[in-house]
Design a protein around this motif. Structure first.
Motif, PDB file in Angstrom:
ATOM      1  N   LEU A 238      37.086  57.036   9.337  1.00 16.76           N
ATOM      2  CA  LEU A 238      38.377  57.287   9.964  1.00 16.76           C
ATOM      3  C   LEU A 238      39.525  56.763   9.098  1.00 16.76           C
ATOM      4  O   LEU A 238      40.520  57.458   8.886  1.00 16.76           O
ATOM      5  N   LEU A 239      39.387  55.570   8.564  1.00 17.69           N
ATOM      6  CA  LEU A 239      40.431  55.008   7.710  1.00 17.69           C
ATOM      7  C   LEU A 239      40.591  55.799   6.415  1.00 17.69           C
ATOM      8  O   LEU A 239      41.710  56.048   5.968  1.00 17.69           O
ATOM      9  N   LEU A 240      39.475  56.186   5.807  1.00 19.30           N
ATOM     10  CA  LEU A 240      39.560  56.974   4.579  1.00 19.30           C
ATOM     11  C   LEU A 240      40.213  58.327   4.835  1.00 19.30           C
ATOM     12  O   LEU A 240      41.006  58.811   4.036  1.00 19.30           O
ATOM     13  N   ARG A 241      39.866  58.958   5.966  1.00 15.17           N
ATOM     14  CA  ARG A 241      40.479  60.232   6.314  1.00 15.17           C
ATOM     15  C   ARG A 241      41.974  60.060   6.560  1.00 15.17           C
ATOM     16  O   ARG A 241      42.781  60.900   6.166  1.00 15.17           O
ATOM     17  N   LEU A 242      42.341  58.960   7.215  1.00 19.25           N
ATOM     18  CA  LEU A 242      43.751  58.663   7.465  1.00 19.25           C
ATOM     19  C   LEU A 242      44.516  58.493   6.156  1.00 19.25           C
ATOM     20  O   LEU A 242      45.665  58.912   6.037  1.00 19.25           O
ATOM     21  N   LEU A 243      43.862  57.915   5.157  1.00 23.11           N
ATOM     22  CA  LEU A 243      44.492  57.712   3.858  1.00 23.11           C
ATOM     23  C   LEU A 243      44.399  58.941   2.957  1.00 23.11           C
ATOM     24  O   LEU A 243      44.876  58.919   1.827  1.00 23.11           O
ATOM     25  N   GLY A 244      43.759  60.001   3.434  1.00 21.32           N
ATOM     26  CA  GLY A 244      43.707  61.253   2.682  1.00 21.32           C
ATOM     27  C   GLY A 244      42.670  61.287   1.580  1.00 21.32           C
ATOM     28  O   GLY A 244      42.789  62.066   0.643  1.00 21.32           O
ATOM     29  N   VAL A 245      41.638  60.455   1.673  1.00 21.68           N
ATOM     30  CA  VAL A 245      40.586  60.434   0.658  1.00 21.68           C
ATOM     31  C   VAL A 245      39.607  61.574   0.943  1.00 21.68           C
ATOM     32  O   VAL A 245      39.114  61.699   2.063  1.00 21.68           O
ATOM     33  N   PRO A 246      39.326  62.434  -0.046  1.00 21.07           N
ATOM     34  CA  PRO A 246      38.354  63.509   0.185  1.00 21.07           C
ATOM     35  C   PRO A 246      36.937  62.950   0.326  1.00 21.07           C
ATOM     36  O   PRO A 246      36.625  61.884  -0.191  1.00 21.07           O
ATOM     37  N   ARG A 247      36.093  63.673   1.034  1.00 26.94           N
ATOM     38  CA  ARG A 247      34.707  63.286   1.287  1.00 26.94           C
ATOM     39  C   ARG A 247      34.630  61.898   1.929  1.00 26.94           C
ATOM     40  O   ARG A 247      33.855  61.043   1.523  1.00 26.94           O
ATOM     41  N   ALA A 248      35.451  61.687   2.959  1.00 28.83           N
ATOM     42  CA  ALA A 248      35.561  60.384   3.603  1.00 28.83           C
ATOM     43  C   ALA A 248      34.263  59.978   4.299  1.00 28.83           C
ATOM     44  O   ALA A 248      33.859  58.816   4.227  1.00 28.83           O
ATOM     45  N   GLY A 249      33.607  60.907   4.950  1.00 31.98           N
ATOM     46  CA  GLY A 249      32.384  60.579   5.679  1.00 31.98           C
ATOM     47  C   GLY A 249      31.264  60.106   4.769  1.00 31.98           C
ATOM     48  O   GLY A 249      30.646  59.071   5.010  1.00 31.98           O
ATOM     49  N   SER A 250      30.998  60.856   3.716  1.00 32.79           N
ATOM     50  CA  SER A 250      29.913  60.474   2.813  1.00 32.79           C
ATOM     51  C   SER A 250      30.258  59.200   2.048  1.00 32.79           C
ATOM     52  O   SER A 250      29.384  58.367   1.803  1.00 32.79           O
ATOM     53  N   THR A 251      31.524  59.017   1.714  1.00 33.42           N
ATOM     54  CA  THR A 251      31.932  57.789   1.039  1.00 33.42           C
ATOM     55  C   THR A 251      31.703  56.592   1.943  1.00 33.42           C
ATOM     56  O   THR A 251      31.177  55.559   1.510  1.00 33.42           O
ATOM     57  N   SER A 252      32.061  56.715   3.206  1.00 35.65           N
ATOM     58  CA  SER A 252      31.918  55.601   4.136  1.00 35.65           C
ATOM     59  C   SER A 252      30.454  55.264   4.413  1.00 35.65           C
ATOM     60  O   SER A 252      30.077  54.095   4.436  1.00 35.65           O
ATOM     61  N   VAL A 253      29.633  56.276   4.613  1.00 37.46           N
ATOM     62  CA  VAL A 253      28.207  56.022   4.874  1.00 37.46           C
ATOM     63  C   VAL A 253      27.550  55.356   3.667  1.00 37.46           C
ATOM     64  O   VAL A 253      26.795  54.385   3.808  1.00 37.46           O
ATOM     65  N   LEU A 254      27.858  55.848   2.476  1.00 34.59           N
ATOM     66  CA  LEU A 254      27.311  55.233   1.267  1.00 34.59           C
ATOM     67  C   LEU A 254      27.801  53.800   1.112  1.00 34.59           C
ATOM     68  O   LEU A 254      27.026  52.895   0.775  1.00 34.59           O
ATOM     69  N   ALA A 255      29.077  53.564   1.376  1.00 40.45           N
ATOM     70  CA  ALA A 255      29.633  52.219   1.228  1.00 40.45           C
ATOM     71  C   ALA A 255      29.012  51.238   2.217  1.00 40.45           C
ATOM     72  O   ALA A 255      28.715  50.090   1.860  1.00 40.45           O
ATOM     73  N   VAL A 256      28.806  51.662   3.443  1.00 42.59           N
ATOM     74  CA  VAL A 256      28.190  50.773   4.432  1.00 42.59           C
ATOM     75  C   VAL A 256      26.738  50.490   4.043  1.00 42.59           C
ATOM     76  O   VAL A 256      26.251  49.362   4.214  1.00 42.59           O
ATOM     77  N   GLY A 257      26.048  51.459   3.483  1.00 42.16           N
ATOM     78  CA  GLY A 257      24.689  51.207   2.986  1.00 42.16           C
ATOM     79  C   GLY A 257      24.682  50.214   1.839  1.00 42.16           C
ATOM     80  O   GLY A 257      23.849  49.299   1.789  1.00 42.16           O
ATOM     81  N   ILE A 258      25.619  50.360   0.906  1.00 38.54           N
ATOM     82  CA  ILE A 258      25.723  49.414  -0.209  1.00 38.54           C
ATOM     83  C   ILE A 258      26.074  48.029   0.315  1.00 38.54           C
ATOM     84  O   ILE A 258      25.515  47.021  -0.129  1.00 38.54           O
TER      85      ILE A 258
END
Length: 180
Positions: free
Chosen positions: A118-138
């Motif tokens: 949600l925050l990445l999408r709010l900031l206009g970052v493309p592919r926000a969902g996959s970025t967030s899931v990968l980041a939480v896994g890392i």
């Protein structure tokens, strides 16, 4: 059709399913309708209101990922604290263990991924969902490998948001490189 004459055939336009009433004076009057069966006039769908889309913030790319990582790291610390307090209230110990602990862990990780997306999408970052899931896994791997023994100390208040910032930066880099 090419000469601008009206077409009396079926329309390929999608029907409007709105239940809102049309403003007075718009559309055909009741006297111009056929009298066979009373029908209710369905107004066209209104244009979307300008306040309905997420506002755009001028931070993008790696700074947006780092900012999101710090926020998600703070949320992770807060949710871990709440989980410990909840387990202590229910079980008498800060560890839930077994099935309830695993379920709580999965719920917390899902909330972190959703908030990051949600925050990445709010900031206009493309592919926000996959970025967030990968980041939480890392982040989960970093916490398990480096921070597991010190999660009950004050250092976790700094270390987890810092690790989350690194995780979101790395995830942004990977999804950007893979997307290009």
């Amino acid at each position: 059709m090419a000469d601008g004459a009206p077409d009396d055939g079926p329309s390929l336009e999608m029907p409007s399913l709105s239940l809102r009433r049309r403003a007075r004076g718009a559309g055909p009057t009741a006297s111009s309708r056929p009298t066979a069966a009373p029908t209710r006039e369905v107004p066209p769908t209104p244009d979307p209101a300008p306040g309905r889309e997420l506002p755009r913030v001028p931070v993008t790319g790696l700074p947006a990922a780092a900012l999101t990582g710090a926020a998600v790291g703070g949320l992770a610390v807060a949710l871990a604290w709440l989980a410990g307090v909840g387990c202590e209230a229910v079980r008498g110990t800060s560890a839930c263990g077994g099935g309830p602990g695993l379920l709580l862990l999965v719920v917390v990780l899902a909330l972190l991924a959703w908030a990051g997306s949600l925050l990445l999408r709010l900031l206009g970052v493309p592919r926000a969902g996959s970025t967030s899931v990968l980041a939480v896994g890392i982040l989960a791997v970093l916490v398990l490998v480096f921070l597991l023994g010190s999660l009950d100390t004050w250092r976790a208040l700094v270390a987890v948001p810092l690790a989350s910032t690194v995780a979101f930066g790395a995830a942004w880099w990977v999804t950007t490189a893979a997307g290009d």
